[in-house]
Motif scaffolding. Structure first.
Motif, mmCIF file in Angstrom:
data_model
loop_
_atom_site.group_PDB
_atom_site.id
_atom_site.type_symbol
_atom_site.label_atom_id
_atom_site.label_comp_id
_atom_site.label_asym_id
_atom_site.label_seq_id
_atom_site.Cartn_x
_atom_site.Cartn_y
_atom_site.Cartn_z
ATOM 1 N N HIS A 184 3.053 33.909 16.587
ATOM 2 C CA HIS A 184 2.987 32.444 16.475
ATOM 3 C C HIS A 184 2.230 32.045 15.208
ATOM 4 O O HIS A 184 2.643 31.118 14.494
ATOM 5 N N ASN A 185 1.150 32.739 14.935
ATOM 6 C CA ASN A 185 0.353 32.443 13.744
ATOM 7 C C ASN A 185 1.175 32.654 12.467
ATOM 8 O O ASN A 185 1.105 31.851 11.532
ATOM 9 N N ARG A 186 1.954 33.737 12.432
ATOM 10 C CA ARG A 186 2.822 33.970 11.272
ATOM 11 C C ARG A 186 3.854 32.854 11.133
ATOM 12 O O ARG A 186 4.119 32.379 10.021
ATOM 13 N N SER A 187 4.416 32.428 12.243
ATOM 14 C CA SER A 187 5.409 31.350 12.209
ATOM 15 C C SER A 187 4.782 30.053 11.711
ATOM 16 O O SER A 187 5.374 29.346 10.887
ATOM 17 N N VAL A 188 3.594 29.748 12.200
ATOM 18 C CA VAL A 188 2.908 28.530 11.766
ATOM 19 C C VAL A 188 2.569 28.621 10.282
ATOM 20 O O VAL A 188 2.749 27.657 9.524
ATOM 21 N N GLN A 189 2.091 29.790 9.865
ATOM 22 C CA GLN A 189 1.739 29.957 8.456
ATOM 23 C C GLN A 189 2.968 29.825 7.571
ATOM 24 O O GLN A 189 2.915 29.198 6.506
ATOM 25 N N ASN A 190 4.104 30.380 8.002
ATOM 26 C CA ASN A 190 5.358 30.220 7.251
ATOM 27 C C ASN A 190 5.764 28.755 7.173
ATOM 28 O O ASN A 190 6.186 28.271 6.124
ATOM 29 N N PHE A 191 5.614 28.047 8.296
ATOM 30 C CA PHE A 191 5.935 26.623 8.311
ATOM 31 C C PHE A 191 5.033 25.863 7.341
ATOM 32 O O PHE A 191 5.507 25.041 6.553
ATOM 33 N N VAL A 192 3.734 26.150 7.392
ATOM 34 C CA VAL A 192 2.785 25.456 6.511
ATOM 35 C C VAL A 192 3.097 25.776 5.052
ATOM 36 O O VAL A 192 3.115 24.876 4.198
ATOM 37 N N LEU A 212 -2.598 15.471 2.744
ATOM 38 C CA LEU A 212 -1.959 15.875 3.994
ATOM 39 C C LEU A 212 -1.793 17.394 4.053
ATOM 40 O O LEU A 212 -2.069 18.018 5.079
ATOM 41 N N THR A 213 -1.367 17.997 2.958
ATOM 42 C CA THR A 213 -1.195 19.450 2.955
ATOM 43 C C THR A 213 -2.532 20.166 3.082
ATOM 44 O O THR A 213 -2.626 21.188 3.766
ATOM 45 N N ALA A 214 -3.578 19.633 2.460
ATOM 46 C CA ALA A 214 -4.914 20.236 2.592
ATOM 47 C C ALA A 214 -5.403 20.123 4.033
ATOM 48 O O ALA A 214 -5.999 21.069 4.573
ATOM 49 N N LEU A 215 -5.156 18.979 4.673
ATOM 50 C CA LEU A 215 -5.544 18.794 6.080
ATOM 51 C C LEU A 215 -4.796 19.782 6.972
ATOM 52 O O LEU A 215 -5.392 20.402 7.863
ATOM 53 N N LEU A 216 -3.511 19.947 6.718
ATOM 54 C CA LEU A 216 -2.711 20.875 7.507
ATOM 55 C C LEU A 216 -3.224 22.307 7.349
ATOM 56 O O LEU A 216 -3.394 23.040 8.328
ATOM 57 N N GLN A 217 -3.509 22.708 6.117
ATOM 58 C CA GLN A 217 -4.015 24.059 5.870
ATOM 59 C C GLN A 217 -5.391 24.266 6.499
ATOM 60 O O GLN A 217 -5.661 25.323 7.080
ATOM 61 N N SER A 218 -6.268 23.277 6.411
ATOM 62 C CA SER A 218 -7.604 23.430 7.007
ATOM 63 C C SER A 218 -7.531 23.441 8.534
ATOM 64 O O SER A 218 -8.311 24.128 9.197
ATOM 65 N N THR A 219 -6.587 22.695 9.096
ATOM 66 C CA THR A 219 -6.413 22.702 10.552
ATOM 67 C C THR A 219 -5.970 24.075 11.038
ATOM 68 O O THR A 219 -6.491 24.592 12.039
ATOM 69 N N VAL A 220 -5.034 24.682 10.337
ATOM 70 C CA VAL A 220 -4.567 26.027 10.701
ATOM 71 C C VAL A 220 -5.704 27.029 10.558
ATOM 72 O O VAL A 220 -5.919 27.884 11.435
ATOM 73 N N ALA A 221 -6.472 26.929 9.491
ATOM 74 C CA ALA A 221 -7.604 27.841 9.290
ATOM 75 C C ALA A 221 -8.651 27.664 10.388
ATOM 76 O O ALA A 221 -9.189 28.653 10.908
ATOM 77 N N ALA A 222 -8.934 26.429 10.770
ATOM 78 C CA ALA A 222 -9.911 26.170 11.841
ATOM 79 C C ALA A 222 -9.415 26.721 13.177
ATOM 80 O O ALA A 222 -10.202 27.292 13.954
#
Length: 188
Positions: free
Chosen positions: A109-117, A131-141
């Protein structure tokens, strides 16, 4: 922008169903092992009860009848400890298998989310950097939170295991001491 195809959705659903069945089968295997252990323990207890009643009834006197429970105390306590260890092993092994399945699912799931991001960031229109920075920081958190929970879960499992081992050692010592006392009392 980014289009999520119906094929990707279907593949994701197939993977989720496969993981659900893997988790369910693992849980049922654990329940089956526990049920088998309980049936074995019940049969053993019934046979031992029968033997102890026959031993008490076949004794030569009141002293023989009174000494039977003392003679059976240590084996019964040892069997109770062995049963507790077996229950712990079944639960521990089942939990480990469930954890492996969940971790594999999370990693996929993490790989799929990372590919999507990554695809989203690559195809994002100009001016959407926030927006892209928020999305990336949300995934990292989310990843950091998951890692913290995994570490805490492992530590808790290790603590439970060490506490169980310490408790079993103390209980085993107490059983042996009580058996010696019962043996001494039966001789008197």
């Amino acid at each position: 922008m980014f289009a999520f195809s119906s094929d990707q959705f279907a593949e994701a659903q197939k993977a989720h169903v496969a993981n659900l069945f893997a988790l369910t089968n693992t849980a049922f295997d654990g329940f089956q092992k526990l049920a088998e252990l309980n049936l074995q323990a019940a049969r053993s207890a019934l046979a031992e009860s029968q033997d102890s009643i026959q031993a008490a009834l076949s004794g030569n006197g009141l002293q023989d009848a009174i000494s039977v429970p003392g003679k059976l105390a240590q084996p019964a306590a040892e069997k109770a400890l062995a049963y507790a260890r077996q229950v712990y092993e079944i639960a521990s092994n089942t939990q480990a298998e469930l954890s492996k399945t969940v971790e594999a699912q999370y990693e996929q799931h993490n790989r799929s989310v990372q590919n999507f991001v990554d695809t989203f960031v690559k195809n994002a229109p100009a001016g959407s950097e926030a927006l892209t920075a928020l999305l990336q920081s949300t995934v990292a958190a989310a990843n950091n939170t998951y890692d913290s929970v995994q570490k805490a879960t492992r530590q808790a499992a290790e603590t439970v295991k060490s506490n169980l081992e310490a408790s079993a050692a103390v209980a085993n010592g107490a059983v042996q001491q009580n058996a010696r006392r019962a043996g001494t009392a039966a001789k008197q």
